[in-house]
Design a protein around this motif. Structure first.
Motif, PDB file in Angstrom:
ATOM      1  N   VAL A  39       0.838  -1.205   0.000  1.00 44.52           N
ATOM      2  CA  VAL A  39       0.000   0.000   0.000  1.00 44.52           C
ATOM      3  C   VAL A  39       0.870   1.251   0.000  1.00 44.52           C
ATOM      4  O   VAL A  39       0.634   2.194  -0.765  1.00 44.52           O
ATOM      5  N   GLY A  40       1.899   1.271   0.853  1.00 43.49           N
ATOM      6  CA  GLY A  40       2.805   2.417   0.886  1.00 43.49           C
ATOM      7  C   GLY A  40       3.495   2.638  -0.444  1.00 43.49           C
ATOM      8  O   GLY A  40       3.681   3.782  -0.886  1.00 43.49           O
ATOM      9  N   HIS A  41       3.868   1.540  -1.103  1.00 42.40           N
ATOM     10  CA  HIS A  41       4.516   1.635  -2.408  1.00 42.40           C
ATOM     11  C   HIS A  41       3.572   2.260  -3.435  1.00 42.40           C
ATOM     12  O   HIS A  41       3.962   3.141  -4.204  1.00 42.40           O
ATOM     13  N   GLY A  42       2.324   1.800  -3.423  1.00 42.86           N
ATOM     14  CA  GLY A  42       1.350   2.340  -4.361  1.00 42.86           C
ATOM     15  C   GLY A  42       1.031   3.799  -4.112  1.00 42.86           C
ATOM     16  O   GLY A  42       0.948   4.598  -5.050  1.00 42.86           O
ATOM     17  N   VAL A  43       0.876   4.154  -2.843  1.00 44.03           N
ATOM     18  CA  VAL A  43       0.554   5.542  -2.502  1.00 44.03           C
ATOM     19  C   VAL A  43       1.710   6.473  -2.881  1.00 44.03           C
ATOM     20  O   VAL A  43       1.491   7.569  -3.417  1.00 44.03           O
ATOM     21  N   ALA A  44       2.951   6.032  -2.631  1.00 44.82           N
ATOM     22  CA  ALA A  44       4.109   6.859  -2.993  1.00 44.82           C
ATOM     23  C   ALA A  44       4.189   7.048  -4.507  1.00 44.82           C
ATOM     24  O   ALA A  44       4.475   8.150  -4.993  1.00 44.82           O
ATOM     25  N   GLY A  45       3.931   5.972  -5.245  1.00 44.04           N
ATOM     26  CA  GLY A  45       3.973   6.077  -6.706  1.00 44.04           C
ATOM     27  C   GLY A  45       2.916   7.017  -7.243  1.00 44.04           C
ATOM     28  O   GLY A  45       3.185   7.861  -8.110  1.00 44.04           O
ATOM     29  N   ILE A  46       1.691   6.899  -6.726  1.00 43.19           N
ATOM     30  CA  ILE A  46       0.623   7.789  -7.171  1.00 43.19           C
ATOM     31  C   ILE A  46       0.888   9.217  -6.707  1.00 43.19           C
ATOM     32  O   ILE A  46       0.531  10.186  -7.381  1.00 43.19           O
ATOM     33  N   GLY A  47       1.545   9.353  -5.544  1.00 46.05           N
ATOM     34  CA  GLY A  47       1.902  10.692  -5.078  1.00 46.05           C
ATOM     35  C   GLY A  47       2.791  11.431  -6.066  1.00 46.05           C
ATOM     36  O   GLY A  47       2.694  12.654  -6.217  1.00 46.05           O
ATOM     37  N   LEU A  48       3.657  10.678  -6.760  1.00 49.10           N
ATOM     38  CA  LEU A  48       4.491  11.300  -7.789  1.00 49.10           C
ATOM     39  C   LEU A  48       3.629  11.878  -8.907  1.00 49.10           C
ATOM     40  O   LEU A  48       3.943  12.932  -9.469  1.00 49.10           O
ATOM     41  N   LEU A  49       2.529  11.182  -9.229  1.00 52.05           N
ATOM     42  CA  LEU A  49       1.614  11.701 -10.251  1.00 52.05           C
ATOM     43  C   LEU A  49       0.845  12.918  -9.732  1.00 52.05           C
ATOM     44  O   LEU A  49       0.564  13.845 -10.490  1.00 52.05           O
ATOM     45  N   VAL A  50       0.501  12.897  -8.448  1.00 52.97           N
ATOM     46  CA  VAL A  50      -0.213  14.032  -7.854  1.00 52.97           C
ATOM     47  C   VAL A  50       0.599  15.318  -8.000  1.00 52.97           C
ATOM     48  O   VAL A  50       0.044  16.403  -8.232  1.00 52.97           O
ATOM     49  N   LEU A  51       1.924  15.181  -7.898  1.00 60.37           N
ATOM     50  CA  LEU A  51       2.804  16.358  -7.994  1.00 60.37           C
ATOM     51  C   LEU A  51       3.255  16.640  -9.424  1.00 60.37           C
ATOM     52  O   LEU A  51       4.098  17.514  -9.628  1.00 60.37           O
ATOM     53  N   SER A  52       2.719  15.907 -10.390  1.00 64.93           N
ATOM     54  CA  SER A  52       3.180  16.093 -11.767  1.00 64.93           C
ATOM     55  C   SER A  52       2.841  17.490 -12.315  1.00 64.93           C
ATOM     56  O   SER A  52       3.629  18.073 -13.062  1.00 64.93           O
ATOM     57  N   ARG A  53       1.703  18.047 -11.906  1.00 65.23           N
ATOM     58  CA  ARG A  53       1.327  19.367 -12.423  1.00 65.23           C
ATOM     59  C   ARG A  53       2.240  20.470 -11.896  1.00 65.23           C
ATOM     60  O   ARG A  53       2.773  21.263 -12.687  1.00 65.23           O
ATOM     61  N   PRO A  54       2.441  20.573 -10.558  1.00 65.98           N
ATOM     62  CA  PRO A  54       3.385  21.617 -10.107  1.00 65.98           C
ATOM     63  C   PRO A  54       4.804  21.377 -10.610  1.00 65.98           C
ATOM     64  O   PRO A  54       5.530  22.340 -10.894  1.00 65.98           O
ATOM     65  N   LYS A  55       5.206  20.124 -10.740  1.00 65.52           N
ATOM     66  CA  LYS A  55       6.544  19.842 -11.248  1.00 65.52           C
ATOM     67  C   LYS A  55       6.639  20.220 -12.715  1.00 65.52           C
ATOM     68  O   LYS A  55       7.707  20.679 -13.171  1.00 65.52           O
ATOM     69  N   HIS A  56       5.543  20.080 -13.451  1.00 65.01           N
ATOM     70  CA  HIS A  56       5.541  20.488 -14.864  1.00 65.01           C
ATOM     71  C   HIS A  56       5.854  21.972 -14.995  1.00 65.01           C
ATOM     72  O   HIS A  56       6.597  22.385 -15.887  1.00 65.01           O
ATOM     73  N   ARG A  57       5.298  22.783 -14.084  1.00 69.26           N
ATOM     74  CA  ARG A  57       5.587  24.221 -14.127  1.00 69.26           C
ATOM     75  C   ARG A  57       7.061  24.494 -13.832  1.00 69.26           C
ATOM     76  O   ARG A  57       7.678  25.371 -14.453  1.00 69.26           O
ATOM     77  N   VAL A  58       7.625  23.734 -12.892  1.00 70.43           N
ATOM     78  CA  VAL A  58       9.044  23.906 -12.576  1.00 70.43           C
ATOM     79  C   VAL A  58       9.908  23.548 -13.779  1.00 70.43           C
ATOM     80  O   VAL A  58      10.864  24.253 -14.123  1.00 70.43           O
ATOM     81  N   VAL A  59       9.573  22.436 -14.433  1.00 68.95           N
ATOM     82  CA  VAL A  59      10.349  21.986 -15.598  1.00 68.95           C
ATOM     83  C   VAL A  59      10.249  22.988 -16.737  1.00 68.95           C
ATOM     84  O   VAL A  59      11.251  23.321 -17.383  1.00 68.95           O
ATOM     85  N   ARG A  60       9.042  23.479 -16.996  1.00 69.65           N
ATOM     86  CA  ARG A  60       8.859  24.451 -18.086  1.00 69.65           C
ATOM     87  C   ARG A  60       9.653  25.718 -17.824  1.00 69.65           C
ATOM     88  O   ARG A  60      10.271  26.280 -18.742  1.00 69.65           O
ATOM     89  N   ARG A  61       9.645  26.175 -16.579  1.00 70.00           N
ATOM     90  CA  ARG A  61      10.398  27.385 -16.239  1.00 70.00           C
ATOM     91  C   ARG A  61      11.889  27.170 -16.459  1.00 70.00           C
ATOM     92  O   ARG A  61      12.603  28.052 -16.950  1.00 70.00           O
ATOM     93  N   SER A  62      12.360  25.973 -16.127  1.00 67.54           N
ATOM     94  CA  SER A  62      13.780  25.664 -16.311  1.00 67.54           C
ATOM     95  C   SER A  62      14.138  25.579 -17.795  1.00 67.54           C
ATOM     96  O   SER A  62      15.184  26.081 -18.225  1.00 67.54           O
ATOM     97  N   LEU A  63      13.273  24.947 -18.588  1.00 63.43           N
ATOM     98  CA  LEU A  63      13.551  24.789 -20.012  1.00 63.43           C
ATOM     99  C   LEU A  63      13.435  26.099 -20.779  1.00 63.43           C
ATOM    100  O   LEU A  63      14.046  26.260 -21.837  1.00 63.43           O
ATOM    101  N   ASP A  64      12.649  27.037 -20.267  1.00 61.57           N
ATOM    102  CA  ASP A  64      12.459  28.315 -20.949  1.00 61.57           C
ATOM    103  C   ASP A  64      13.597  29.306 -20.695  1.00 61.57           C
ATOM    104  O   ASP A  64      13.638  30.369 -21.319  1.00 61.57           O
ATOM    105  N   ARG A  65      14.507  28.948 -19.784  1.00 54.78           N
ATOM    106  CA  ARG A  65      15.631  29.849 -19.522  1.00 54.78           C
ATOM    107  C   ARG A  65      16.534  29.934 -20.751  1.00 54.78           C
ATOM    108  O   ARG A  65      16.759  28.933 -21.436  1.00 54.78           O
TER     109      ARG A  65
END
Length: 202
Positions: A39-65
């Motif tokens: 269960v912990g493994h599954g929750v941690a993995g899905i948690g990575l997807l939960v943070l995919s949207r804010p991380k996408h903004r971080v990645v885009r900001r880095s790539l746009d430099r």
């Protein structure tokens, strides 16, 4: 930038949790402990997807430099490995897809997880050196968790846990093979027919 730092910190903890629980899955043979590790493994993995949207903004900001930071290509490699590992983990849990060509979905998932370790370690060390330089130049250092950070961490954990529970319920409603998997996360194969038992058993 603090939002980016909090996002990256949360991703680091989730990634470490996913790797540790994934490595521990085979070490517990009792339903009580083994089930909670899965269960912990599954929750941690899905948690990575939960943070995919804010991380996408971080990645885009880095790539746009105009000038990308050294090692940005390795950051993209890490992103690709994480996405591959999470995707194959979801496929393995669903039981809908067993093989990807000559290899099993689980084999791709495990190899992806192992490959993440050195790339993630290199990524973390590089970012840490850059952060130390910036804080030294600014003369400010704050390593203590804030109330806002703790609340956000709790919200991420609740969202990931809820998403995991919803996915398990969805598998049960759909009658997918993954709904009947054992407490270890593995699927029943070859019961009653020794000739159909898989070569690799977990």
């Amino acid at each position: 930038m603090p939002d980016a730092r909090r996002t990256n910190t949360a991703l680091l903890w989730l990634l470490v949790s996913a790797l540790l629980t994934g490595a521990a899955v085979d070490g517990f043979g009792t339903p009580l402990v083994g089930r909670w590790v899965v269960v912990g493994h599954g929750v941690a993995g899905i948690g990575l997807l939960v943070l995919s949207r804010p991380k996408h903004r971080v990645v885009r900001r880095s790539l746009d430099r105009p000038r990308r930071r050294p090692g940005s290509r390795w950051s993209l490699v890490l992103l690709a490995l994480v996405l591959l590992t999470v995707a194959t983990g979801l496929l393995q849990a669903s039981g809908l897809v067993e093989r990807l060509g000559p290899v099993t979905v689980l084999q791709v998932h495990v190899v992806g997880g192992v490959a993440i370790v050195p790339v993630a370690a290199q990524h973390w060390l590089r970012r840490r050196r850059q952060r130390v330089v910036r804080t030294t130049q600014a003369g400010v250092r704050s390593g203590l968790p804030t109330r806002r950070g703790l609340l956000q961490g709790t919200a991420i954990a609740v969202a990931a846990g809820s998403a995991w529970a919803a996915s398990e319920a969805g598998l049960a409603v759909a009658g997918a093979p993954g709904a009947a998997r054992r407490f270890t996360g593995s699927h029943e194969t070859g019961s009653g027919d020794p000739g159909q038992l898989p070569v690799t058993q977990w």
